[in-house]
Design a protein around this motif. Structure first.
Motif, PDB file in Angstrom:
ATOM      1  N   ALA A 203       0.654  -1.228   0.256  1.00 49.29           N
ATOM      2  CA  ALA A 203      -0.231   0.073   0.043  1.00 49.29           C
ATOM      3  C   ALA A 203       0.467   1.457   0.465  1.00 49.29           C
ATOM      4  CB  ALA A 203      -0.875   0.128   1.174  1.00 49.29           C
ATOM      5  N   GLN A 204       1.727   1.797   0.877  1.00 44.15           N
ATOM      6  CA  GLN A 204       2.513   2.297   0.820  1.00 44.15           C
ATOM      7  C   GLN A 204       3.516   2.684  -0.373  1.00 44.15           C
ATOM      8  OE1 GLN A 204       5.228   1.605   4.401  1.00 44.15           O
ATOM      9  NE2 GLN A 204       4.047   2.345   6.005  1.00 44.15           N
TER      10      GLN A 204
ATOM     11  N   THR B 126       0.860   4.399  -3.020  1.00 46.80           N
ATOM     12  CA  THR B 126       1.046   5.579  -2.158  1.00 46.80           C
ATOM     13  C   THR B 126       1.836   6.023  -3.020  1.00 46.80           C
ATOM     14  OG1 THR B 126      -0.654   4.502  -0.692  1.00 46.80           O
ATOM     15  CG2 THR B 126      -0.264   7.234  -0.614  1.00 46.80           C
TER      16      THR B 126
ATOM     17  N   THR C 150      -4.161  -0.509  -1.735  1.00 44.46           N
ATOM     18  CA  THR C 150      -4.525   0.175  -0.694  1.00 44.46           C
ATOM     19  C   THR C 150      -5.944  -0.175   0.287  1.00 44.46           C
ATOM     20  OG1 THR C 150      -5.309   2.400  -0.959  1.00 44.46           O
ATOM     21  CG2 THR C 150      -3.182   2.148  -0.917  1.00 44.46           C
TER      22      THR C 150
ATOM     23  N   ASP D 237      -7.866   2.615   2.386  1.00 47.58           N
ATOM     24  CA  ASP D 237      -7.873   2.882   3.495  1.00 47.58           C
ATOM     25  C   ASP D 237      -7.785   4.585   2.978  1.00 47.58           C
ATOM     26  OD1 ASP D 237      -5.100   4.288   5.269  1.00 47.58           O
ATOM     27  OD2 ASP D 237      -6.458   2.194   5.854  1.00 47.58           O
TER      28      ASP D 237
ATOM     29  N   HIS E 214      -4.304   6.803   3.081  1.00 53.14           N
ATOM     30  CA  HIS E 214      -3.523   6.893   1.865  1.00 53.14           C
ATOM     31  C   HIS E 214      -4.788   7.363   1.133  1.00 53.14           C
ATOM     32  CE1 HIS E 214      -0.392   3.815   2.471  1.00 53.14           C
ATOM     33  NE2 HIS E 214      -1.132   3.384   3.359  1.00 53.14           N
TER      34      HIS E 214
ATOM     35  N   VAL F  83      -3.944  -1.677   7.381  1.00 46.66           N
ATOM     36  CA  VAL F  83      -3.129  -1.900   6.624  1.00 46.66           C
ATOM     37  C   VAL F  83      -1.675  -2.388   6.385  1.00 46.66           C
ATOM     38  CG1 VAL F  83      -2.270  -0.937   4.014  1.00 46.66           C
ATOM     39  CG2 VAL F  83      -4.509  -0.997   4.851  1.00 46.66           C
TER      40      VAL F  83
END
Lengths: 171, 474
Positions: free
Chosen positions: A63-64, A67, A135, A138, A141, B3
């Motif tokens: 996810a990071q 983003t 992601t 979320d 994000h 997450v």
């Protein structure tokens, strides 16, 4: 979609340059280079490479990484298209006509909604949709992705052509 | 579920789709809106932002109906001087054969008598046999011959600057130099009486041109002060605006000299760059002929660019600019006349080099030229009915009518004077301008050029001829 001759640009005899316009003499290359053959594919490949590099960093999760790809792409887009003005070379033919114009305003000599401009509108939107999916929607994000996407989409609107808010970046 | 908890667990497609189905509503709404917008965008047509007023069909028809075509070539009167040029046969030295009649030459700009100089002719002849006549190529495409580099070197050393650049045509020199530095959004303060080449250069540069009264430094200061006030109001714009002052060493249209020390003072006070067009003062002013900077004792480093014509004192063709290296080097790619015209024929470069050598060997000729200018000026001032414009030491002087009426009448009178003088053996010319195109049309005048080979007898004879003719005509 005929990309060989951008509308409104000086006519070139057929077959001189072959592709969409690396350059013809007497014309600002900034206005036509994004129409060149293979540029869009290169753009997509560049974003993919950026994403793969970010994915390879061990302490970032998926996810990071997504983003970050989105944010880095958007910030780079903003700096190169909407912050830097003029051209990196001497413009001997137009006496500094595009000195105060950003790259976005120079594309296709100011014509709005050409195919190149549509492509550049699409890129951040598609990245946003992909980033939201990866992601898992979320909220945190979402804030980052949406804000950078708006940062990059709003200056591209035709209503903001040549507009400098609060005189920032005007000269 | 956060997450960040799933760092090591791989992400399965099932989990992703599940997350999509459980996504928050605002997110889905925004995505749907985006997709709708994209589809709308993909189908939109491209258009240009209209900056001009669009006329309706009726307005267009009206405009077309009321248009009257002008003739492509307007009627010219039969006695227009351009239809009856005086033909010169042979060399236009001190004596010139015009229309079959030998006259004393007070019309062509051969100040140092280099035209017809045997030494220059010999050097040019050997260059002709070595290099041929033309150069057939611009400087960037095999048109650079060693004699060009040699002449540029010599000019730089003579003017005591770092570098010089050669142009193949005198008019194009200043008309190319100005647009190379001054672009849209820049400001040029130019003298009103500047020559036509400068005016065309300013037009090509697309910059804002502010004209100040001829040779009036107070007017220039007032304009610079106004500009400084505007700059204070908008410092960001001022930071990207380049400012130039453009003057001539000796003005072709008036014969007077620019007050350079005061100009340099203004330069440092208001931070402008000075460009001087020294066609008439190069090879005339100064102890060694270096021009108006040597004449006033101003160090050449204070001047940003000097541009001069080689078609006057050096009796060649073409022109040059000299100054600091980083200034002049810019013109090698940005000077339109340099990049896109064939280079100066090698024969003429060699002639100019030789003339420059003669100038260096005999620095006495400049004082001699100035003495003759002073004599001629003094003699001509005493002619009743005509008044002399120009500095006494300037080799160009303008004879205007003391009592001026309409332009056509004055021009006719002056032309009659010239014709009569030619019949009596003195070649004179009326100063010609493109009347519709000049910024400030000077009053009609006879332009007299001084030659260093003139003797006192020549000057006295010429003056008496002009006096008699003037008495007859006026």
């Amino acid at each position: 979609m005929d990309r060989t001759q951008p509308k409104g640009s000086p006519r070139v005899p057929a077959g001189t340059m072959g592709d969409g316009g690396t350059t013809y003499s007497g014309v600002n290359p900034n206005a036509v280079w994004l129409n060149s053959r293979g540029i869009w594919l290169s753009y997509v490949i560049a974003v993919t490479i950026l994403h793969l590099i970010l994915l390879s960093i061990p302490f970032l999760n998926v996810a990071q990484a997504w983003t970050l790809t989105n944010v880095v792409h958007n910030i780079g887009n903003y700096i190169f298209l909407h912050m830097l003005k003029g051209t990196p070379w001497e413009t001997n033919w137009d006496q500094g006509k595009s000195r105060l114009l950003t790259h976005w305003e120079q594309i296709d000599f100011g014509e709005q909604f050409t195919t190149t401009r549509k492509f550049l509108f699409l890129a951040p939107v598609i990245l946003f949709i992909l980033a939201s999916f990866y992601t898992k929607y979320d909220p945190l994000h979402f804030v980052f992705n949406l804000s950078t996407m708006l940062l990059v989409l709003i200056p591209k609107l035709p209503q903001l052509h040549g507009v400098r808010i609060f005189g920032i970046n005007k000269y | 579920m956060a997450v960040e908890d799933v760092i090591v667990e791989p992400w399965y497609m099932m989990q992703m789709v599940q997350a999509f189905l459980q996504a928050p509503v605002y997110h889905i709404v925004i995505e749907v809106l985006l997709i709708v917008w994209i589809i709308g965008l993909l189908f939109s047509k491209s258009y240009r932002i209209q900056e001009r007023v669009q006329l309706t069909e009726k307005e267009k028809e009206d405009l077309l109906a009321e248009w009257q075509p002008e003739p492509l070539v307007p009627d010219t009167p039969e006695d227009h001087p351009a239809l009856h040029p005086r033909v010169v046969s042979g060399k236009a030295g001190l004596k010139v054969v015009v229309d079959g009649k030998e006259c004393l030459n007070l019309a062509t700009l051969n100040f140092l008598g280099m035209l017809g100089n045997k030494r220059i002719e010999k050097a040019a002849n050997s260059a002709l046999y070595k290099y041929g006549v033309g150069s057939c190529g611009p400087r960037g495409f095999y048109g650079t011959v060693d004699v060009h580099l040699d002449l540029e070197d010599k000019l730089a050393k003579f003017t005591r600057t770092e570098e010089a650049i050669l142009y193949a045509y005198g008019f194009a020199t200043i008309a190319s130099a100005i647009p190379a530095y001054s672009k849209r959004g820049d400001i040029v303060f130019c003298d009103e009486g500047a020559c036509f080449a400068i005016q065309k250069g300013l037009l090509a540069s697309r910059s804002k041109v502010v004209y100040f009264k001829h040779n009036d430094m107070e007017d220039l200061e007032r304009l610079l002060k106004e500009q400084a006030k505007d700059d204070k109001k908008n410092p960001k714009k001022a930071a990207v605006t380049r400012r130039f002052v453009l003057v001539e060493g000796i003005y072709m249209n008036y014969g007077d000299i620019v007050p350079l020390p005061k100009l340099v003072e203004l330069k440092y006070k208001y931070k402008v760059r000075i460009f001087i067009e020294e066609s008439l003062s190069f090879g005339v002013l100064g102890d060694n002929g270096r021009g108006v900077t040597e004449h006033f004792g101003v160090p050449i480093e204070d001047i940003d660019l000097i541009s001069a014509n080689m078609e006057m004192s050096l009796a060649s063709i073409g022109g040059f600019c000299c100054g600091d290296s980083f200034v002049i080097d810019h013109q090698r790619l940005s000077g339109q006349g340099y990049c896109f015209s064939a280079s100066l024929p090698p024969m003429l470069s060699v002639a100019a080099s030789e003339a420059l050598l003669i100038m260096e060997e005999k620095p006495g000729i400049f004082e001699e030229l100035r003495t003759r200018c002073k004599w001629l000026h003094a003699k001509l001032s005493s002619i009743p009915g005509l008044k002399v414009c120009g500095e006494p030491i300037s080799p160009i002087m303008h004879l205007q009518l003391a009592a001026q009426s309409s332009r056509t009448e004055d021009t006719t009178k002056l032309e009659t004077i010239c014709n009569e003088c030619m019949n009596q053996g003195v070649a004179l010319t009326v100063a010609r301008y493109l009347e519709g195109e000049e910024h400030l049309l000077p009053p009609p005048s006879i332009r007299i050029a001084v030659n260093v080979e003139l003797t006192e007898d020549d000057i006295n004879d010429a003056t008496s001829v002009i006096t008699n003719v003037a008495k007859m005509v006026l």
